[in-house]
Design an enzyme around this catalytic site. Structure first.
Site: not given
Length: 598
Positions: A296, A435-437, A292
Site C-alpha cells: 500500500r 488495487y491493493e485495496g 498488503m
C-alpha cells in the site's frame, strides 16, 4: 516523447531536511546507511533508471505483454535486458536483509529506489515491487527452512514473487475465495482453483516465480478466518536447489487492460499444484496483510511517480509549445507564459513535492518501528505508520490520477493523441487507486481500524505534533505568514473533524464511513501542507541551493491555493449517511432515466 530526469535532488533534499533521515541512519543495523552513502546510491541508481529502465516505457505501452500459443508469456522489447541488468547490479536487494544476500539498507532507501524505478517505467517496476512483498511475508511468517530455500534467490532477483488473492467472485471480499488446498501424506498440499488479476503471474524475466497463494483447506471455518497461505512455485525445486519439473499452475489468459500494458496481468489456473503451507492453517489473513501493508505504501508511491513522469513531460511541452501571445509579449509565446498553464504546473509540482515527503516520512516511521531499540518508540512509530499508510495510498493515487489529467490538459489536443505519450501516464496510473485495496477501503480502514487506536489519542497526538511547527513559522516573518495562517486553519479543521468522527462513531458508524473519503482527503491536504512548510523553513539556511530556492514558493502556493480545500470538505465528511441512502437502487435508476430523457 521527452526524456526522463530522475528527481534525485528533491529526494535527497527531503531525506536530509524534512523527513528526519538522520533518525534512521542512527538506528542499530543501519550504521552503513549514512546519508552520504545513501546520496551516492540514489545518484547512481538515478542514472541507471534513466539510461536502462526509462527507455523501455514506451515499448511497454505499445507492444504490451503477450501470451504465446504454448502458454508462456513474453514481456515487451527491452524488459528482459533491463531486468537482467537490474539483477546483476543488485538494485532490488538494497533494502533487504544481509543474511539472505541483501544490502541491509533501510526501507526508506528502498522506497526512494522504488520511486525512481516506477517513474522510469511503472509497468517494469511492478514486478520487483511484488517480489519484495512476497519476501516480506516470508521474512515474517516463513519457517527457517522456507527462508533458506526461497529467499536468497528472491532477494537477488533471480526468482520473482507474486501475490495470488483475487478470484472471479472474491475481490475485496477475500473471505469468499474458494481455491482448495488438500493436505497430502508428505505434508505438502494440492492447490486447485483459479486466480485472476495476478500481476506478473507469468513472464520471461526470471525462470522461477514463487506464488504466494491464498486457499482454503477442506474443514476451514467460513470467511476470512478459514484462509491459509501457501508457497506455490512455477517450478518444483530439486534437492540440490536446481529447478525441476513444472508445477501445476498455468496461465490461461492475459487481461486486456486500460493501461500498464507492459506488466502481464494473468488468469492463473491451479490444478493440484504442489503448495507449501506458510505458518499454520487458517493464518493466511495475517500473512496477506504483511504483503498488503507493504504494497500500500509502494502503491501510493506509484501515484506520485507517474505524476512526476507526466509533470516532466507537460513542463517540457509547455516550454516548447508556441501558441498565442502572453500579456506584455511582443511575439508569440510559449504556453508556459500564460497564468492558467502556470497554475497547472505549480499544482503538479507542489502536490508532487508534498507527496514525496509524505511517502518518505511514512517509510522513516516504518524503519523506526522495526529497528529502534526502545519498545515505546517502536510502538508509537507503528501507530504513525498505521495512520499514514492509508493516507499515502489513497491520497497519493487520487492525486496521481488528478495530476496526470492536468498534464494531459497542458498538452491540449495533443494530449488526447496517443503519439505524444502523454495519454499513457493517464491510463497507467488509473489502476493504482483500485488495487491493493480501493481508496474507499483505505478510508474505511482509516476511520474503522486506525482512528480508534487508544481512543483516538494516536490521531490527536499526531495533530499536536504538526502544531509544534507554529512557533518556528511565527518567527520566520512575513514571507511565512500565509503559510502559518492556512496551516493553522487546516489543523483546526482536521482536529474538529476528527472530534466529530470520534463522537459519532460510537453511535453511528455508518455516518463515519459515509464521510471517510473526504475525511482522508483532509488528512492528506493538511499533512502535505505541514511537510511543505517544514521544507520551506529548512531552505532558509541553504543559499545557492536550487532545490531549496523552490521550497518557499511551493509551500506558499500550496498553503494559499490548495490547502484551503480542506475546509470545504468538512460538510461532506460530517454530513452523515441520510442522503447517501435516501434513494434505493430503483430510485437512483429513475433519476438517471429521467435525466437522460431531458
Amino acid at each position: 516523447m521527452n526524456g526522463f530526469r530522475p528527481p534525485v535532488a528533491d529526494l535527497v533534499y527531503a531525506l536530509k531536511h524534512v523527513v528526519g533521515y538522520d533518525q534512521v541512519e542512527q538506528l542499530p543495523g543501519f550504521e552503513h546507511a549514512d546519508f552520504e552513502t545513501v546520496s551516492e546510491i540514489l545518484d547512481e541508481f538515478g542514472a541507471f533508471s534513466s539510461e536502462v529502465i526509462a527507455p523501455t516505457n514506451r515499448a511497454g505501452d505499445i507492444e504490451g505483454a503477450r501470451l504465446n500459443a504454448d502458454g508462456s508469456v513474453t514481456t515487451p522489447t527491452g524488459f528482459t535486458e533491463a531486468y537482467a541488468s537490474y539483477v546483476a547490479a543488485g538494485w532490488g536487494s538494497v533494502p533487504l536483509p544481509e543474511e539472505f544476500g541483501g544490502g541491509g539498507f533501510p526501507r526508506t532507501v528502498g522506497l526512494a529506489i522504488q520511486e525512481l524505478t516506477t517513474t522510469a517505467n511503472i509497468a517494469f517496476a511492478l514486478g520487483p515491487l511484488l517480489t519484495q512483498g512476497a519476501i516480506e511475508a516470508l521474512l515474517h511468517y516463513g519457517s527457517d527452512e522456507q527462508k533458506q530455500a526461497w529467499l536468497p534467490k528472491m532477494v537477488s532477483g533471480e526468482w520473482a514473487g507474486t501475490m495470488n488473492l483475487t478470484e472471479p467472485h472474491a475481490g475485496s471480499d477475500v473471505g469468499a475465495l474458494t481455491t482448495k488446498a488438500v493436505k497430502r501424506a508428505d505434508g505438502t498440499y494440492g492447490i486447485t482453483g483459479q486466480k485472476i488479476f495476478i500481476s506478473y503471474g507469468d513472464h520471461d524475466l526470471s525462470d522461477q516465480i514463487v506464488h504466494l497463494v491464498l486457499a482454503r483447506t477442506p474443514d476451514a471455518p467460513a470467511g476470512t478466518r478459514g484462509i491459509s497461505c501457501f508457497i506455490v512455485p512455477k517450478h518444483l525445486v530439486n534437492a540440490d536447489g536446481s529447478l525441476g519439473e513444472r508445477n501445476g499452475v498455468h496461465t490461461v489468459g492475459l487481461e486486456h487492460k486500460m493501461g500498464m500494458h507492459g506488466a502481464p496481468t494473468c488468469v492463473l489456473s491451479y490444478e493440484d499444484a504442489t503448495g507449501y503451507l506458510i505458518g499454520d492453517e487458517n493464518f493466511g489473513m495475517r500473512i496477506m496483510f504483511v504483503m498488503m501493508n507493504s504494497a500500500r505504501l509502494s502503491v501510493g508511491m506509484q501515484g506520485l511517480a507517474v505524476a512526476e513522469r507526466a509533470y516532466q513531460q507537460s513542463l517540457d511541452y509547455a516550454t516548447e509549445r508556441i501558441q498565442g501571445r502572453a500579456i506584455g509579449a511582443t511575439q508569440d509565446s510559449p504556453i508556459i507564459d500564460f497564468p492558467d498553464v502556470r497554475r497547472m504546473l505549480m499544482t503538479q509540482k507542489s502536490y508532487i513535492a508534498a507527496l514525496r515527503r509524505m511517502m518518505l516520512l511514512n517509510a522513516v516511521y516504518v524503519d523506526i518501528s522495526t529497528n529502534h531499540p526502545d519498545a515505546a518508540t517502536r510502538a508509537r512509530a507503528d501507530e504513525i505508520v498505521g495512520l499514514l499508510t492509508p493516507i499515502c495510498k489513497a491520497f497519493g493515487t487520487d492525486l496521481g490520477n488528478e495530476l496526470t489529467s492536468l498534464a494531459l490538459q497542458i498538452h491540449g489536443g495533443m494530449g488526447f493523441i496517443e503519439e505524444t505519450g502523454a495519454a499513457q501516464h493517464y491510463r497507467d496510473v488509473r489502476i493504482t487507486a483500485i488495487y491493493e485495496g480501493t481508496n474507499g477501503i483505505q478510508a474505511a480502514d482509516l476511520v474503522g481500524r486506525k482512528l480508534g487506536v487508544r481512543g483516538g489519542a494516536s490521531f490527536l497526538e499526531f495533530i499536536a505534533t504538526m502544531r509544534d511547527l507554529d512557533g518556528e513559522l511565527a518567527a520566520a516573518g512575513e514571507d511565512f505568514a500565509s503559510i502559518r495562517a492556512q496551516l493553522n486553519a487546516g489543523l483546526d479543521v482536521l482536529e474538529q473533524t476528527t472530534g466529530w468522527m470520534l463522537r459519532t462513531g460510537v453511535s453511528d458508524p455508518n455516518s463515519v464511513l459515509s464521510g471517510s473519503t473526504p475525511y482522508l482527503r483532509i488528512w492528506g491536504l493538511v499533512v502535505g501542507g505541514w511537510l511543505l512548510a517544514k521544507s520551506a523553513l529548512a531552505a532558509r539556511e541553504l543559499n545557492g541551493d536550487t532545490v531549496a530556492a523552490a521550497q518557499l514558493p511551493l509551500a506558499r502556493f500550496y498553503a494559499e491555493q490548495l490547502l484551503p480545500a480542506a475546509s470545504g470538505l468538512v460538510g461532506a465528511a460530517t454530513a452523515g449517511s441520510r442522503d447517501l441512502f435516501a434513494l434505493d437502487a430503483g430510485g437512483l435508476g429513475d433519476v438517471v432515466r429521467r435525466t437522460a430523457r431531458v
